[in-house]
Design a protein around this motif. Structure first.
Motif, PDB file in Angstrom:
ATOM      1  N   ASP A  25       0.655  -1.131  -0.012  1.00 29.63           N
ATOM      2  CA  ASP A  25      -0.044   0.039  -0.042  1.00 29.63           C
ATOM      3  C   ASP A  25       0.807   1.156  -0.032  1.00 29.63           C
ATOM      4  OD1 ASP A  25      -2.564  -1.127  -0.063  1.00 29.63           O
ATOM      5  OD2 ASP A  25      -2.711  -1.545   2.030  1.00 29.63           O
TER       6      ASP A  25
ATOM      7  N   PRO B 199      -0.593   4.225  -2.368  1.00 29.99           N
ATOM      8  CA  PRO B 199      -2.005   4.752  -1.889  1.00 29.99           C
ATOM      9  C   PRO B 199      -1.574   5.622  -0.526  1.00 29.99           C
ATOM     10  CG  PRO B 199      -2.341   2.563  -2.581  1.00 29.99           C
ATOM     11  CD  PRO B 199      -0.939   2.773  -2.760  1.00 29.99           C
ATOM     12  N   ASP B 200      -0.787   5.222   0.308  1.00 25.66           N
ATOM     13  CA  ASP B 200      -0.347   5.913   1.528  1.00 25.66           C
ATOM     14  C   ASP B 200       0.357   7.249   1.354  1.00 25.66           C
ATOM     15  OD1 ASP B 200       0.212   5.854   4.543  1.00 25.66           O
ATOM     16  OD2 ASP B 200       2.130   6.013   3.758  1.00 25.66           O
TER      17      ASP B 200
ATOM     18  N   SER C  79      -0.307   8.805  -1.509  1.00 22.33           N
ATOM     19  CA  SER C  79      -1.551   9.712  -2.022  1.00 22.33           C
ATOM     20  C   SER C  79      -2.455  10.456  -0.989  1.00 22.33           C
ATOM     21  CB  SER C  79      -2.456   9.011  -2.904  1.00 22.33           C
ATOM     22  OG  SER C  79      -1.716   8.353  -4.089  1.00 22.33           O
ATOM     23  N   ARG C  80      -2.445   9.601   0.052  1.00 27.16           N
ATOM     24  CA  ARG C  80      -3.098  10.033   1.188  1.00 27.16           C
ATOM     25  C   ARG C  80      -2.419  11.183   1.967  1.00 27.16           C
ATOM     26  NH1 ARG C  80      -4.671   4.429   1.799  1.00 27.16           N
ATOM     27  NH2 ARG C  80      -2.809   4.028   3.050  1.00 27.16           N
ATOM     28  N   ARG C  81      -1.352  11.207   1.858  1.00 28.57           N
ATOM     29  CA  ARG C  81      -0.548  12.223   2.442  1.00 28.57           C
ATOM     30  C   ARG C  81      -0.520  13.528   1.748  1.00 28.57           C
ATOM     31  NH1 ARG C  81       3.123   9.857   6.649  1.00 28.57           N
ATOM     32  NH2 ARG C  81       2.896   7.582   6.316  1.00 28.57           N
TER      33      ARG C  81
ATOM     34  N   SER D   2      -1.815   0.992  -9.124  1.00 32.61           N
ATOM     35  CA  SER D   2      -2.232   1.754  -7.658  1.00 32.61           C
ATOM     36  C   SER D   2      -1.648   3.462  -7.752  1.00 32.61           C
ATOM     37  CB  SER D   2      -1.701   1.281  -6.442  1.00 32.61           C
ATOM     38  OG  SER D   2      -0.328   1.065  -6.353  1.00 32.61           O
TER      39      SER D   2
ATOM     40  N   ASP E 175      -1.605   7.153  -9.050  1.00 30.29           N
ATOM     41  CA  ASP E 175      -2.634   8.124  -9.568  1.00 30.29           C
ATOM     42  C   ASP E 175      -2.557   8.472 -10.893  1.00 30.29           C
ATOM     43  OD1 ASP E 175      -3.485   8.676  -6.923  1.00 30.29           O
ATOM     44  OD2 ASP E 175      -1.975  10.071  -6.327  1.00 30.29           O
TER      45      ASP E 175
END
Length: 282
Positions: A198, A201-202, A204-206, A250, A252
């Motif tokens: 992950d 995605p991690d 991106s979440r940041r 995964s 973007d």
């Protein structure tokens, strides 16, 4: 390869550190510098003893200026004057041998004349590395030390703020990597990603837009992929097969460097320079 006995680290003035002239290449105080051409042995020994080596006057200087603590230095006499200020700031001993004896210790001709053994520091958390960063490189499974060093150098030269490495990437503090990168690893915040699956995605979440360099069918030219992106994470894959399907899917966005003459890709070090340049111009 244990730390030398402090009683043996006495300089010419009788205090810890200082200049220590040696004439025996088998001196146990030189253990940190042996078998430098044996990559697998060096990887295991350096990790076990928490050290790494820097080679060359500029790189040694950048390591010390970057806050790394020296265990010792090894150099030929002609390099003492150029590094006198660095040696003066350190309490570590400087072992001085002729260039021919240094070659016997290391197993090759150290044409840049100076080496330093330095202590590794604990890797920082991802949050600390990404704090305040706008442009980040994320590397998946680059196994060639030369390529890792070249990517660090490209990123530093073109304004990237940090580097994240997947768990299986080559060591940025391996001597060859440091040398090729001209010590960029000392000025660029970096760490390893604890969760490979992950990881993107991690990121991106940041708050980063992850742009993967890939030949995937939905890839767009790199200039288009990074246009309008504020916080960018540029993702590069391994030398052989490139990015894993998990990381490619995964991300973007997916990007490609347009090619001519039937060439579909570049070496990852060259690709990183081109992509970093395009990203810096966004």
């Amino acid at each position: 390869m244990a730390d030398p006995d402090p009683t043996d680290q006495t300089g010419t003035a009788g205090a810890p550190g200082g200049i220590v002239e040696l004439d025996d290449p088998d001196d146990p105080r030189l253990a940190d510098y042996r078998d430098l051409r044996d990559v697998e042995l060096r990887k295991s020994l350096e990790a076990e003893h928490g050290l790494f080596l820097a080679e060359g006057e500029k790189v040694v200087r950048r390591a010390i200026e970057g806050g790394h603590e020296a265990r010792s230095f090894l150099m030929a006499p002609r390099w003492l004057d150029g590094l006198a200020d660095v040696l003066g700031r350190s309490s570590a001993p400087c072992y001085v041998l002729s260039e021919s004896l240094i070659e016997q210790v290391t197993g090759f001709h150290v044409h840049r004349g100076a080496l330093a053994s330095l202590r590794r520091r604990p890797l920082p958390p991802v949050d600390d590395v990404l704090a305040g960063a706008r442009s980040v490189l994320v590397l998946e499974d680059l196994v060639d030390h030369t390529n890792v060093g070249a990517v660090f150098r490209s990123g530093a030269a073109l304004g990237f703020d940090a580097v994240l490495l997947a768990p299986r990437c080559a060591d940025p503090l391996y001597r060859r990597s440091i040398k090729v990168g001209m010590g960029a690893v000392f000025s660029t915040p970096w760490t390893r990603i604890p969760d490979w699956y992950d990881a993107l995605p991690d990121v991106s979440r940041r708050g980063f837009t992850t742009v993967a360099l890939t030949l995937g069918p939905d890839s767009v030219p790199i200039e288009e992929a990074v246009a309008g992106v504020d916080r960018l994470a540029l993702v590069l894959g391994s030398e052989g097969h490139g990015l894993s399907s998990r990381w490619e899917a995964s991300a973007d966005r997916r990007a490609v460097i347009p090619m001519a003459a039937g060439i579909d890709s570049l070496n990852v070090a060259a690709a990183s320079a081109v992509a970093c340049y395009a990203a810096a111009r966004r």
